[in-house]
Write an enzyme that holds these catalytic residues in place. Structure first.
Site, PDB file in Angstrom:
ATOM      1  N   HIS A  16      58.553  65.674  76.767  1.00  0.00           N
ATOM      2  CA  HIS A  16      57.172  65.819  77.260  1.00  0.00           C
ATOM      3  C   HIS A  16      56.286  66.502  76.204  1.00  0.00           C
ATOM      4  O   HIS A  16      55.883  67.666  76.364  1.00  0.00           O
ATOM      5  CB  HIS A  16      57.267  66.660  78.536  1.00  0.00           C
ATOM      6  CG  HIS A  16      56.072  66.761  79.401  1.00  0.00           C
ATOM      7  ND1 HIS A  16      54.827  67.145  78.942  1.00  0.00           N
ATOM      8  CD2 HIS A  16      55.922  66.565  80.726  1.00  0.00           C
ATOM      9  CE1 HIS A  16      53.986  67.174  79.962  1.00  0.00           C
ATOM     10  NE2 HIS A  16      54.621  66.832  81.048  1.00  0.00           N
ATOM     11  N   GLU A  54      54.591  61.227  75.876  1.00  0.00           N
ATOM     12  CA  GLU A  54      55.973  61.532  76.220  1.00  0.00           C
ATOM     13  C   GLU A  54      56.876  60.317  76.053  1.00  0.00           C
ATOM     14  O   GLU A  54      56.591  59.246  76.605  1.00  0.00           O
ATOM     15  CB  GLU A  54      56.029  62.009  77.678  1.00  0.00           C
ATOM     16  CG  GLU A  54      55.022  63.130  77.965  1.00  0.00           C
ATOM     17  CD  GLU A  54      54.868  63.420  79.449  1.00  0.00           C
ATOM     18  OE1 GLU A  54      55.853  63.283  80.200  1.00  0.00           O
ATOM     19  OE2 GLU A  54      53.752  63.791  79.862  1.00  0.00           O
TER      20      GLU A  54
HETATM   21  C1  BG6 Z   1      53.161  64.817  83.336  1.00  0.00           C
HETATM   22  C2  BG6 Z   1      53.022  64.168  84.671  1.00  0.00           C
HETATM   23  O1  BG6 Z   1      54.255  64.278  82.666  1.00  0.00           O
HETATM   24  O2  BG6 Z   1      53.385  66.219  83.540  1.00  0.00           O
HETATM   25  C3  BG6 Z   1      51.859  64.800  85.432  1.00  0.00           C
HETATM   26  O3  BG6 Z   1      52.819  62.763  84.514  1.00  0.00           O
HETATM   27  C4  BG6 Z   1      52.084  66.305  85.536  1.00  0.00           C
HETATM   28  O4  BG6 Z   1      51.754  64.211  86.714  1.00  0.00           O
HETATM   29  C5  BG6 Z   1      52.310  66.880  84.153  1.00  0.00           C
HETATM   30  O5  BG6 Z   1      50.937  66.896  86.139  1.00  0.00           O
HETATM   31  C6  BG6 Z   1      52.595  68.369  84.153  1.00  0.00           C
HETATM   32  O6  BG6 Z   1      53.630  68.662  85.028  1.00  0.00           O
HETATM   33  P1  BG6 Z   1      54.057  70.152  85.303  1.00  0.00           P
HETATM   34  O7  BG6 Z   1      55.148  70.088  86.339  1.00  0.00           O
HETATM   35  O8  BG6 Z   1      54.547  70.714  84.009  1.00  0.00           O
HETATM   36  O9  BG6 Z   1      52.830  70.888  85.784  1.00  0.00           O
END
Ligand code: BG6
Length: 293
Positions: A162, A265
């Site tokens: 990510h 990602e």
């Molecule tokens: C992204 C998702 O990968 O991560 C989003 O597609 C999400 O929907 C974002 O809001 C952040 O996620 P988190 O759990 O780290 O707040």
């Protein structure tokens, strides 16, 4: 671990924000990796500076994912498909990995970190596995997450590396590489959309899961650089920016920081979840680099 005197390439164990971390140094580049989540939090090169983004409000504590860098989403992506009370994006990003060691390969430093199934992971994911992150630092940063099925039954998992890229202003960058790809839009709920020709520009909250294994590049003219995300064995690409309202709702995300980040990602997400038979393994890799414009 090799650390030859006078050689720029090495790995150092450090304490950062009260957590155990590694500082990797290669010729002209440096990276910081936390054992917490095996999360890379910095990748900087002498030519391009810092390539990643981390929130100033990030929390560095057990049970909490660090907001920025490259969190590992595993063994599911987003909300758990059947048990909404389980942590979003799985448990890898809040688990302690073990540093297995580091080596020098040519101009690169390679460190490996390991997470294995345990009594703590069983209630969340009832399978035996070994997940090894191989961090290779050189001119590029390559992150390979290899998952091995060490149990007797097959299982499916999702994964996303990510990456929070650092950009001058998400409203003025252009993203290339996804023209023609189909995607699900998590903001509007539409599925099977098609990305038009030409670069993708950002005009509002963006949260898309693309069916694509292509190279993605982000053209950032204000910083005179192109950030490049390459992938190996990754059939899904997720593109995310929170925009201002969602950023405000997140306590570990400064209200005014959202223009400075863009997540690209490398993932394998349903319908591209990975099915692993016993004693088999699969590796998902992302390679992050930059070029001068
Ligand atoms: C992204 C998702 O990968 O991560 C989003 O597609 C999400 O929907 C974002 O809001 C952040 O996620 P988190 O759990 O780290 O707040």
């Amino acid at each position: 671990m090799q650390n030859p005197a006078g050689d720029a390439r090495h790995t150092e164990q450090i304490d950062a924000h009260g957590l155990k971390a590694l500082r990797l140094r290669a010729c002209g580049s440096e990276a910081v990796v936390y054992l917490h989540g095996a999360q890379v939090a910095s990748f900087r090169t002498s030519e391009h500076g810092e390539l990643l983004w981390v929130s100033e409000k990030a929390v560095y504590a057990a049970g909490k994912a660090i907001r920025g860098g490259v969190p590992i989403c595993f063994p599911w992506f987003g909300a758990h498909p059947t048990q909404s009370e389980l942590p979003a994006h799985g448990f890898a990003r809040t688990s302690s990995f073990r540093f297995e060691g580091s080596e020098i390969h040519g101009d690169n430093v390679v460190a490996t970190l390991l997470l294995e199934s345990s009594p703590q992971t069983q209630p969340l994911f009832a399978h035996d596995f070994r997940a090894r992150l191989r961090v290779q630092l050189g001119r590029e940063l390559s992150l390979q997450l290899e998952v091995e099925n060490t149990g007797a039954d097959a299982f499916d998992y999702e994964v996303a590396l990510h990456t929070y890229l650092g950009v001058s202003d998400v409203r003025s960058v252009e993203l290339e590489g996804l023209a023609g790809a189909s995607y699900d839009d998590k903001v509007t709920g539409e599925r099977g959309c098609r990305q038009p020709d030409g670069p993708l520009r950002f005009v509002g909250e963006t949260d898309r899961v693309y069916d694509s294994s292509a190279r993605i590049s982000v053209i950032d003219r204000a910083r005179q650089r192109r950030l490049i995300v390459d992938k190996i064995h990754s059939s899904t690409s997720v593109v995310w920016n929170s925009w201002f309202e969602k950023a405000k709702r997140m306590s570990d995300f400064g209200d005014d920081e959202w223009p400075g980040m863009l997540c690209v990602e490398a993932a394998n997400v349903s319908p591209h979840a990975v099915r692993l038979a016993p004693e088999t393994r699969h590796a998902t890799t992302t390679i992050i680099s930059a070029e001068t414009l």
